[in-house]
Design a protein around this motif. Structure first.
Motif, PDB file in Angstrom:
ATOM      1  N   UNK A  51      26.221  15.008  53.705  1.00 44.37           N
ATOM      2  CA  UNK A  51      27.026  14.522  52.582  1.00 44.37           C
ATOM      3  C   UNK A  51      26.128  14.054  51.442  1.00 44.37           C
ATOM      4  N   UNK A  52      25.069  13.327  51.787  1.00 46.73           N
ATOM      5  CA  UNK A  52      24.160  12.845  50.752  1.00 46.73           C
ATOM      6  C   UNK A  52      23.474  13.968  50.008  1.00 46.73           C
ATOM      7  N   UNK A  53      22.953  14.942  50.758  1.00 47.35           N
ATOM      8  CA  UNK A  53      22.244  16.046  50.108  1.00 47.35           C
ATOM      9  C   UNK A  53      23.203  16.933  49.319  1.00 47.35           C
ATOM     10  N   UNK A  54      24.395  17.191  49.868  1.00 45.23           N
ATOM     11  CA  UNK A  54      25.369  18.003  49.148  1.00 45.23           C
ATOM     12  C   UNK A  54      25.812  17.348  47.854  1.00 45.23           C
ATOM     13  N   UNK A  55      26.020  16.037  47.890  1.00 42.65           N
ATOM     14  CA  UNK A  55      26.423  15.320  46.679  1.00 42.65           C
ATOM     15  C   UNK A  55      25.316  15.349  45.630  1.00 42.65           C
ATOM     16  N   UNK A  56      24.066  15.218  46.082  1.00 45.99           N
ATOM     17  CA  UNK A  56      22.941  15.283  45.136  1.00 45.99           C
ATOM     18  C   UNK A  56      22.883  16.642  44.454  1.00 45.99           C
ATOM     19  N   UNK A  74      22.714  22.277  56.541  1.00 47.58           N
ATOM     20  CA  UNK A  74      22.375  22.013  55.146  1.00 47.58           C
ATOM     21  C   UNK A  74      22.421  23.297  54.327  1.00 47.58           C
ATOM     22  N   UNK A  75      21.868  24.365  54.879  1.00 48.37           N
ATOM     23  CA  UNK A  75      21.876  25.641  54.159  1.00 48.37           C
ATOM     24  C   UNK A  75      23.303  26.113  53.892  1.00 48.37           C
ATOM     25  N   UNK A  76      24.160  25.997  54.908  1.00 44.03           N
ATOM     26  CA  UNK A  76      25.551  26.440  54.756  1.00 44.03           C
ATOM     27  C   UNK A  76      26.280  25.607  53.709  1.00 44.03           C
ATOM     28  N   UNK A  77      26.237  24.294  53.852  1.00 45.73           N
ATOM     29  CA  UNK A  77      27.027  23.435  52.967  1.00 45.73           C
ATOM     30  C   UNK A  77      26.409  23.287  51.581  1.00 45.73           C
ATOM     31  N   UNK A  78      25.073  23.310  51.482  1.00 41.57           N
ATOM     32  CA  UNK A  78      24.440  23.139  50.172  1.00 41.57           C
ATOM     33  C   UNK A  78      24.738  24.323  49.255  1.00 41.57           C
ATOM     34  N   UNK A  79      24.832  25.509  49.836  1.00 39.78           N
ATOM     35  CA  UNK A  79      25.195  26.676  49.023  1.00 39.78           C
ATOM     36  C   UNK A  79      26.589  26.499  48.423  1.00 39.78           C
ATOM     37  N   UNK A  80      27.498  25.964  49.220  1.00 41.82           N
ATOM     38  CA  UNK A  80      28.849  25.738  48.715  1.00 41.82           C
ATOM     39  C   UNK A  80      28.877  24.628  47.665  1.00 41.82           C
ATOM     40  N   UNK A  81      28.160  23.539  47.925  1.00 44.42           N
ATOM     41  CA  UNK A  81      28.106  22.444  46.958  1.00 44.42           C
ATOM     42  C   UNK A  81      27.511  22.918  45.636  1.00 44.42           C
ATOM     43  N   UNK A  82      26.389  23.644  45.710  1.00 44.43           N
ATOM     44  CA  UNK A  82      25.720  24.093  44.492  1.00 44.43           C
ATOM     45  C   UNK A  82      26.521  25.126  43.726  1.00 44.43           C
TER      46      UNK A  82
END
Length: 407
Positions: free
Chosen positions: A201-206, A287-295
């Motif tokens: 959650x922290x990394x995705x929000x960042x 992280x790879x899965x969710x960060x792609x969606x967040x970004x």
């Protein structure tokens, strides 16, 4: 590979690395981040020591008593010791006269027994401790029974041994797995996935805030004049991923090292080292899965006030498997529904570590879930890259996802 292709690849790696370094410096080496990381580390360390303290006290709930006997009641000593063990306490016995025992009742002596061993006088300072009274009563009754058996021609020692082992053999319909559901395994599993949830959650929000900040400040237009959108997104994800990974390692060590030093988990069949490595592996994949969606999805909006419209659904996508892992997996780690859900890339980062702790996952299942996640990542890269490329330069209102995917 041609020289042109090699030069292009080197240029891409250099651009991604440059953006990643910028993100690390901007996100990790800030005063606020270092202070918050230090505070969280201290809280975890102190929490483990506090937990160990109270866990150690659980075994000390049974009271220890010191009882003095005069010469007339000295024969009660074996029954007192045996009754104490039966009632989950320990009794130290001393032989003293009444005159010597009375002054010590206010210090280190809990009771004095004198007179007839069948009906002894129990002398205490004020009120008799109920647990000690139960021990003495049981001992006196055992002595009287042994005396009666001896008078009838029986063997008192054999009678006492039979009496000590007499009693119901308690059985429970609850299985061992149910009994251990909320034991040390549950604690380790919940801490592991909670740390994972916090980091994701922290990394995705960042990532989402960074994308929107660059877009609203028009910095992204300057950056895209020298590098491609995919390089900018990849560098941002890599840099924030490094920051989050360091935080996960530090916080995991803050929990694991004190637990190892205090011996908190000694005697329990928990592979703590393997669990930590598994958490790191699933952090990388999750992280790879969710960060792609967040970004990618953050590029659809143009104002900071709209970030919640992007982050809330994605956080919900994390909370669902988190709570399923906390309650469903811990109660039935090898159930059919759990086994199926744990193969889905959005669920596996939370479910697989818990199933590992509870011993409900086979090696082929773990490898299969990792393989599915690795196959899903390139698909998400294509989707997130297309959305980011179309949305990051879009100004005005919020861009629809269908419009971004259509381009």
């Amino acid at each position: 590979m041609s020289t042109k292709d090699r030069t292009s690849r080197n240029s891409t790696l250099a651009n991604v690395g440059m953006v990643a370094r910028r993100e690390v410096k901007a996100r990790f080496f800030t005063k606020s981040n270092l202070i918050s990381l230090a505070i969280m580390t201290a809280v975890i360390v102190v929490g483990i020591f506090v937990l160990d303290y109270f866990a150690g006290r659980e075994g000390d709930d049974a009271a220890d008593f010191t009882v003095a006997l005069d010469s007339g009641t000295a024969e009660l000593e074996p029954q007192l010791v045996a009754a104490g063990l039966a009632l989950d306490t320990t009794v130290d016995v001393e032989e003293l006269s009444r005159d010597d025992a009375e002054p010590r009742l206010a210090e280190d002596l809990d009771a004095f027994l004198g007179g007839d061993p069948a009906r002894p006088e129990m002398l205490v300072e004020e009120d008799a401790d109920q647990q000690l009274l139960a021990v003495v009563t049981s001992a006196v009754q055992a002595h009287v029974l042994a005396t009666q058996v001896s008078e009838l021609g029986g063997d008192p020692q054999a009678f006492n041994e039979a009496l000590a082992t007499a009693g119901p053999q308690v059985a429970s319909v609850q299985t061992d797995e149910d009994a251990d559901q909320f034991g040390p395994q549950y604690l380790v599993a919940v801490l592991a996935i909670s740390l994972l949830l916090f980091a994701l959650i922290g990394s995705g929000s960042l990532i989402a805030m960074g994308v929107v900040e660059e877009k609203t400040s028009r910095v992204v237009e300057i950056l895209l004049a020298t590098i491609r959108p995919s390089e900018l997104l990849a560098g941002k994800i890599l840099g924030i991923g490094i920051v989050s990974l360091v935080q996960v390692v530090v916080l995991s060590a803050a929990a694991a090292v004190p637990a190892w030093v205090t011996g908190l988990l000694d005697g329990f069949q928990i592979d703590l080292g393997g669990t930590l490595l598994l958490v790191l592996l699933w952090f990388f994949l999750g992280f790879t899965v969710f960060s792609l969606l967040f970004g990618g999805f953050a590029a659809l909006i143009s104002r900071q006030e709209e970030i919640g419209a992007v982050t809330t659904p994605l956080m919900f996508l994390m909370f669902v498997p988190y709570y399923l892992a906390m309650f469903m997996v811990t109660s039935d780690p090898d159930g059919t529904v759990v086994r199926v859900l744990s193969q889905i890339p959005f669920f596996s980062p939370f479910m697989m570590p818990v199933r590992h702790v509870f011993g409900g996952v086979e090696t082929w299942e773990m490898l299969l879930s990792i393989g599915i996640a690795l196959v899903a990542i390139p698909v998400l890269v294509l989707i997130a890259g297309r959305v980011y490329r179309r949305g990051v330069l879009h100004t005005g209102g919020r861009m629809k996802l269908t419009d971004a995917l259509r381009g």
